[in-house]
Design an enzyme around this catalytic site. Structure first.
Site, PDB file in Angstrom:
ATOM      1  N   LYS A 113      35.937  29.718  43.379  1.00 52.77           N
ATOM      2  CA  LYS A 113      36.535  31.041  43.586  1.00 52.77           C
ATOM      3  C   LYS A 113      38.018  30.950  43.905  1.00 52.77           C
ATOM      4  O   LYS A 113      38.784  31.840  43.550  1.00 52.77           O
ATOM      5  CB  LYS A 113      35.805  31.786  44.706  1.00 52.77           C
ATOM      6  CG  LYS A 113      34.419  32.272  44.311  1.00 52.77           C
ATOM      7  CD  LYS A 113      33.881  33.253  45.330  1.00 52.77           C
ATOM      8  CE  LYS A 113      32.539  33.811  44.891  1.00 52.77           C
ATOM      9  NZ  LYS A 113      31.954  34.694  45.930  1.00 52.77           N
ATOM     10  N   LYS A 196      26.811  32.988  32.656  1.00 49.89           N
ATOM     11  CA  LYS A 196      26.005  33.829  33.529  1.00 49.89           C
ATOM     12  C   LYS A 196      26.339  35.307  33.329  1.00 49.89           C
ATOM     13  O   LYS A 196      27.505  35.645  33.118  1.00 49.89           O
ATOM     14  CB  LYS A 196      26.313  33.452  34.996  1.00 49.89           C
ATOM     15  CG  LYS A 196      25.072  33.114  35.804  1.00 49.89           C
ATOM     16  CD  LYS A 196      25.433  32.694  37.206  1.00 49.89           C
ATOM     17  CE  LYS A 196      24.648  33.521  38.190  1.00 49.89           C
ATOM     18  NZ  LYS A 196      24.777  33.028  39.568  1.00 49.89           N
ATOM     19  N   LYS A 199      29.406  40.561  36.757  1.00 51.04           N
ATOM     20  CA  LYS A 199      30.034  41.870  36.955  1.00 51.04           C
ATOM     21  C   LYS A 199      31.461  41.889  36.435  1.00 51.04           C
ATOM     22  O   LYS A 199      31.998  42.944  36.143  1.00 51.04           O
ATOM     23  CB  LYS A 199      30.035  42.229  38.443  1.00 51.04           C
ATOM     24  CG  LYS A 199      30.875  41.263  39.287  1.00 51.04           C
ATOM     25  CD  LYS A 199      31.025  41.757  40.705  1.00 51.04           C
ATOM     26  CE  LYS A 199      32.113  41.020  41.449  1.00 51.04           C
ATOM     27  NZ  LYS A 199      31.988  39.573  41.556  1.00 51.04           N
TER      28      LYS A 199
END
Ligand code: TRP
Length: 332
Positions: A113, A196, A199
């Protein structure tokens, strides 16, 4: 009752099929077996951009609506918002003084991240797993239903609980067990079977949002990427798109994957996608409808969250008072 579970979802928007099959759907069954606490982790959501206060408020209500629409019963379970219960932040501070920097440096999710600019990442992103440990351990929960991607954070949580117990020579915190459930803990993108479902994918066609209506769900399934081979088969390496759709079918139908693979072995991709579209609409459209109904009355959602926060607070503040005693903070 088999113990107490705690889990949470971040209110970051675009709740999708992966969040549902990988997390929320499994909790519906667990509420029968465990004393259950489900949190909307808004404090985790501000560890990363975008920082949009109005959107955060909307997403917090959306996740709450998704929990309830999916079948989590707010009478039976505690449903609440993390920032409403101060003990999460308070216990996280104590745990910041238990977790070694070296432990945090091993967290692969932080590395992912933070990306290239690790110096520019927020300190909150770095101590994210410490707050997560505080979430669970403020309730002394014994089990944590999470996706595969959270396993390392669970290990850290157990290390923190064990180190606290040893340092203060107490047997206060349980070492929480992960519950990794469901056949579809990894739901992949409808446009790329190797990525994956996310969002943040710029293509909305890559995911089925929990708020999509019946027509949108059906269209996205019918247009999902496929390959040009005859029949379906379970070869995740070679045919990732086929594997993903078979997986989604098995999860939605609640059937063993092997049975599904066998049934559609001779079907064309197009026929299979048609059948899957019908199933997805039957399972998901009612949830979207119920979410819309709930979100039309934010006052009702807020009342549920207030009641949940009171019940959560009662447990967490008692545990925190004991922790403060254990570490030697003077009583007020
Ligand atoms: N980190 C979890 C995720 O991104 C969310 C989370 C925060 C959580 N606190 C938690 C999950 C406590 C389980 C228990 O999915």
């Amino acid at each position: 009752m088999g113990g107490r579970i705690f889990s949470g979802v971040q209110p970051t928007g675009n709740l999708h099929l992966g969040n549902y099959l990988g997390a929320i759907r499994n909790w519906v069954a667990l509420q029968e077996q465990y004393e259950s606490i489900f949190c909307v982790v808004d404090m985790h959501a501000i560890t990363m951009p975008p920082w949009e206060p109005e959107a955060l408020r909307a997403h917090t209500r959306e996740v709450t609506a998704a929990y309830i629409a999916a079948g989590i019963d707010p009478q039976r379970c505690v449903i609440f918002v993390q920032s409403h219960v101060a003990a999460h932040a308070q216990l996280a501070w104590v745990f910041n003084c238990v977790a070694a920097i070296g432990w945090l440096n091993r967290m692969t999710q932080f590395k992912d991240k933070a990306g290239k600019d690790r110096e520019g990442a927020m300190a909150g992103l770095y101590v994210y797993p410490v707050l997560m440990a505080a979430d669970v351990l403020a309730y002394r929960a014994t089990h944590v239903p999470v996706g595969e991607d959270q396993k390392q954070h669970l290990e850290l949580m157990r290390d923190i609980a064990g180190a606290f117990n040893r340092r203060y020579d107490v047997d206060f915190f349980p070492l929480p067990e992960p519950l990794i459930l469901g056949t579809a803990t990894r739901v992949m993108s409808l446009r790329d079977g190797r990525a994956k479902m996310s969002k943040s994918d710029p293509s909305d066609n890559s995911r089925i949002n929990l708020t999509d209506d019946a027509d949108t769900i059906a269209r996205k399934v019918r247009r999902a990427k496929s390959d040009s081979e005859m029949g379906l088969s379970w070869e995740p390496e070679r045919r990732p798109e086929a594997a993903n759709l078979l997986n989604i079918y098995a999860a939605l139908a609640e059937e063993p994957r092997e049975a599904v693979v066998e049934r559609f072995a001779a079907s064309s991709f197009a026929d299979f996608k048609g059948t899957l579209a019908d199933l997805a609409v039957a399972r998901l459209a009612p949830i979207a409808g119920e979410m819309r109904r709930l979100l039309a009355d934010p006052g009702h959602i807020d009342a549920i969250l207030r009641a949940g926060a009171e019940r959560a607070e009662a447990i967490a503040s008692d545990n925190l008072a004991q922790v403060y005693d254990i570490v030697g903070f003077l009583r007020r």
